[in-house]
Design a protein around this motif. Structure first.
Motif, PDB file in Angstrom:
ATOM      1  N   UNK A  70     -69.389  -5.359  41.743  1.00  0.00           N
ATOM      2  CA  UNK A  70     -69.709  -6.729  42.115  1.00  0.00           C
ATOM      3  C   UNK A  70     -70.898  -6.884  43.044  1.00  0.00           C
ATOM      4  N   UNK A  71     -71.760  -5.873  43.128  1.00  0.00           N
ATOM      5  CA  UNK A  71     -72.890  -5.904  44.067  1.00  0.00           C
ATOM      6  C   UNK A  71     -74.046  -6.807  43.636  1.00  0.00           C
ATOM      7  N   UNK A  72     -74.184  -7.057  42.339  1.00  0.00           N
ATOM      8  CA  UNK A  72     -75.339  -7.811  41.839  1.00  0.00           C
ATOM      9  C   UNK A  72     -74.906  -8.856  40.819  1.00  0.00           C
ATOM     10  N   UNK A  73     -75.723  -9.915  40.723  1.00  0.00           N
ATOM     11  CA  UNK A  73     -75.499 -10.955  39.714  1.00  0.00           C
ATOM     12  C   UNK A  73     -76.452 -10.813  38.536  1.00  0.00           C
ATOM     13  N   UNK A  74     -77.553 -10.053  38.729  1.00  0.00           N
ATOM     14  CA  UNK A  74     -78.536  -9.885  37.659  1.00  0.00           C
ATOM     15  C   UNK A  74     -79.180  -8.500  37.767  1.00  0.00           C
ATOM     16  N   UNK A  75     -79.435  -7.908  36.591  1.00  0.00           N
ATOM     17  CA  UNK A  75     -80.082  -6.592  36.529  1.00  0.00           C
ATOM     18  C   UNK A  75     -81.065  -6.588  35.374  1.00  0.00           C
ATOM     19  N   UNK A  76     -82.051  -5.690  35.444  1.00  0.00           N
ATOM     20  CA  UNK A  76     -82.945  -5.495  34.302  1.00  0.00           C
ATOM     21  C   UNK A  76     -82.995  -4.011  33.943  1.00  0.00           C
ATOM     22  N   UNK A  77     -83.282  -3.771  32.668  1.00  0.00           N
ATOM     23  CA  UNK A  77     -83.281  -2.423  32.091  1.00  0.00           C
ATOM     24  C   UNK A  77     -84.444  -2.347  31.109  1.00  0.00           C
ATOM     25  N   UNK A  78     -85.390  -1.433  31.361  1.00  0.00           N
ATOM     26  CA  UNK A  78     -86.581  -1.263  30.524  1.00  0.00           C
ATOM     27  C   UNK A  78     -86.748   0.227  30.259  1.00  0.00           C
ATOM     28  N   UNK A 117     -74.532   4.762  28.891  1.00  0.00           N
ATOM     29  CA  UNK A 117     -74.243   5.030  30.298  1.00  0.00           C
ATOM     30  C   UNK A 117     -74.639   3.853  31.191  1.00  0.00           C
ATOM     31  N   UNK A 118     -75.808   3.274  30.933  1.00  0.00           N
ATOM     32  CA  UNK A 118     -76.286   2.137  31.733  1.00  0.00           C
ATOM     33  C   UNK A 118     -75.368   0.933  31.534  1.00  0.00           C
ATOM     34  N   UNK A 119     -75.010   0.633  30.293  1.00  0.00           N
ATOM     35  CA  UNK A 119     -74.140  -0.515  30.020  1.00  0.00           C
ATOM     36  C   UNK A 119     -72.780  -0.346  30.692  1.00  0.00           C
ATOM     37  N   UNK A 120     -72.227   0.856  30.625  1.00  0.00           N
ATOM     38  CA  UNK A 120     -70.946   1.122  31.268  1.00  0.00           C
ATOM     39  C   UNK A 120     -71.027   0.942  32.776  1.00  0.00           C
ATOM     40  N   UNK A 121     -72.107   1.448  33.355  1.00  0.00           N
ATOM     41  CA  UNK A 121     -72.290   1.351  34.803  1.00  0.00           C
ATOM     42  C   UNK A 121     -72.500  -0.100  35.232  1.00  0.00           C
ATOM     43  N   UNK A 122     -73.325  -0.839  34.490  1.00  0.00           N
ATOM     44  CA  UNK A 122     -73.577  -2.232  34.848  1.00  0.00           C
ATOM     45  C   UNK A 122     -72.348  -3.109  34.649  1.00  0.00           C
ATOM     46  N   UNK A 123     -71.472  -2.726  33.733  1.00  0.00           N
ATOM     47  CA  UNK A 123     -70.217  -3.472  33.565  1.00  0.00           C
ATOM     48  C   UNK A 123     -69.393  -3.427  34.849  1.00  0.00           C
ATOM     49  N   UNK A 131     -75.656 -11.079  34.590  1.00  0.00           N
ATOM     50  CA  UNK A 131     -76.647 -11.093  33.511  1.00  0.00           C
ATOM     51  C   UNK A 131     -77.467  -9.808  33.536  1.00  0.00           C
ATOM     52  N   UNK A 132     -77.733  -9.278  32.345  1.00  0.00           N
ATOM     53  CA  UNK A 132     -78.638  -8.136  32.192  1.00  0.00           C
ATOM     54  C   UNK A 132     -79.789  -8.572  31.294  1.00  0.00           C
ATOM     55  N   UNK A 133     -81.011  -8.338  31.752  1.00  0.00           N
ATOM     56  CA  UNK A 133     -82.215  -8.636  30.977  1.00  0.00           C
ATOM     57  C   UNK A 133     -82.829  -7.300  30.566  1.00  0.00           C
ATOM     58  N   UNK A 134     -82.913  -7.075  29.269  1.00  0.00           N
ATOM     59  CA  UNK A 134     -83.443  -5.823  28.737  1.00  0.00           C
ATOM     60  C   UNK A 134     -84.792  -6.094  28.083  1.00  0.00           C
ATOM     61  N   UNK A 135     -85.792  -5.288  28.416  1.00  0.00           N
ATOM     62  CA  UNK A 135     -87.091  -5.336  27.728  1.00  0.00           C
ATOM     63  C   UNK A 135     -87.164  -4.094  26.853  1.00  0.00           C
ATOM     64  N   UNK A 136     -87.372  -4.279  25.566  1.00  0.00           N
ATOM     65  CA  UNK A 136     -87.326  -3.148  24.636  1.00  0.00           C
ATOM     66  C   UNK A 136     -88.270  -3.385  23.461  1.00  0.00           C
ATOM     67  N   UNK A 137     -88.852  -2.308  22.970  1.00  0.00           N
ATOM     68  CA  UNK A 137     -89.641  -2.347  21.740  1.00  0.00           C
ATOM     69  C   UNK A 137     -89.034  -1.373  20.748  1.00  0.00           C
ATOM     70  N   UNK A 193     -78.012 -10.370  28.121  1.00  0.00           N
ATOM     71  CA  UNK A 193     -76.570 -10.150  27.992  1.00  0.00           C
ATOM     72  C   UNK A 193     -75.837 -10.770  29.176  1.00  0.00           C
ATOM     73  N   UNK A 194     -74.625 -11.243  28.906  1.00  0.00           N
ATOM     74  CA  UNK A 194     -73.763 -11.738  29.997  1.00  0.00           C
ATOM     75  C   UNK A 194     -72.468 -10.948  29.976  1.00  0.00           C
TER      76      UNK A 194
END
Length: 195
Positions: A70-78, A117-123, A131-137, A193-194
Motif C-alpha cells: 500500500x505504499x504507492x497509488x501509481x507506478x510506471x514500468x518501461x 515478477x513486476x506485476x506480482x510485486x506491484x499487486x 494504477x500502473x502505466x506501462x510504456x512498451x514497444x 492497468x488498475x
C-alpha cells in the motif's frame, strides 16, 4: 473516441499520471535507468533500478521491491526488450546511429519472467485501485514480430490487474519509417492497468 497529444514520452507520462491518478502524491518508477521517462512527472518520483550505474536513488530488483504494501497509488514500468539487438538512437538529422546492445536479454522469455515478477510485486505494493502505466514497444526476435504489449498485458492480468486503456504512440523522429516490412519500430504503447 480519438485523442491526440503531441509531445515526448515524458510529457505523455505526465498527462497520464494526472488523468489516471489525480490524487497520487508519488510516482514509483520500477525501471528508472537514467530517469528519462518520469523527468516531467507532476509529482515526486521514487526511482528504482537494479543497475548500480543508473541514476536511481533506490537500488533494487523490480521483482523484489523494498516497500511496504500500500505504499504507492501509481507506478510506471518501461522494460528493456530488444533481445540483444543493437539500439537505434537518433543522430544528426536524417541519420541513425547504432550503438551497442541496449538489452542483454536473449529471448522473449526474459520479458515474460520480468513482467510476471513486476506485476506480482506491484499487486502488493500498490494501494487498492492503484494504477500502473506501462510504456512498451513490440520488437523482433529471430526475424519475427514479438507482441511485447501482449506479454505485459498477460502478466498484469494474471495478477488481477484490469487493463483500462491501451494507447498507441507514434514516434515522430526522422527516419522512424525505414522498415519496409512493418511499421513496428515507429509506434509503441502506453498500457494503463488498475489494481
Amino acid at each position: 473516441m480519438l485523442s491526440v497529444l503531441f509531445g515526448e514520452s515524458g510529457d505523455n507520462l505526465a498527462h497520464l499520471v494526472r488523468f489516471y491518478a489525480p490524487t497520487a502524491t508519488r510516482l514509483l518508477d520500477v525501471t528508472y535507468g537514467a530517469g528519462t521517462l518520469p523527468r516531467r512527472s507532476p509529482i515526486p518520483v521514487v526511482g528504482v533500478d537494479k543497475d548500480p550505474t543508473s541514476r536511481a536513488p533506490v537500488l533494487a530488483d523490480a521483482g523484489r521491491l523494498p516497500f511496504a504494501p500500500g505504499s504507492f497509488a501509481v507506478a510506471c514500468y518501461d522494460p528493456p526488450y530488444l533481445y540483444g539487438s543493437k539500439a537505434m538512437h537518433g543522430g544528426p538529422v536524417g541519420q541513425k546511429t547504432w550503438q551497442p546492445q541496449r538489452s542483454t536479454w536473449k529471448t522473449p522469455n526474459d520479458l515474460i519472467a520480468m513482467s510476471a515478477a513486476v506485476a506480482s510485486e506491484l499487486a502488493c505494493i500498490l494501494r487498492p485501485a492503484g494504477v500502473v502505466i506501462v510504456k512498451i514497444m513490440d520488437s523482433r526476435f529471430k526475424g519475427r514480430l514479438i507482441r511485447n504489449h501482449d506479454i505485459v498485458s498477460a502478466a498484469f492480468e494474471s495478477n488481477e490487474f484490469v487493463l483500462l486503456d491501451q494507447l498507441v504512440y507514434l514516434r515522430t523522429s526522422i527516419g522512424s519509417f525505414v522498415n519496409l516490412r512493418s511499421a513496428q519500430s515507429a509506434h509503441g504503447y502506453f498500457l494503463i492497468f488498475r489494481k
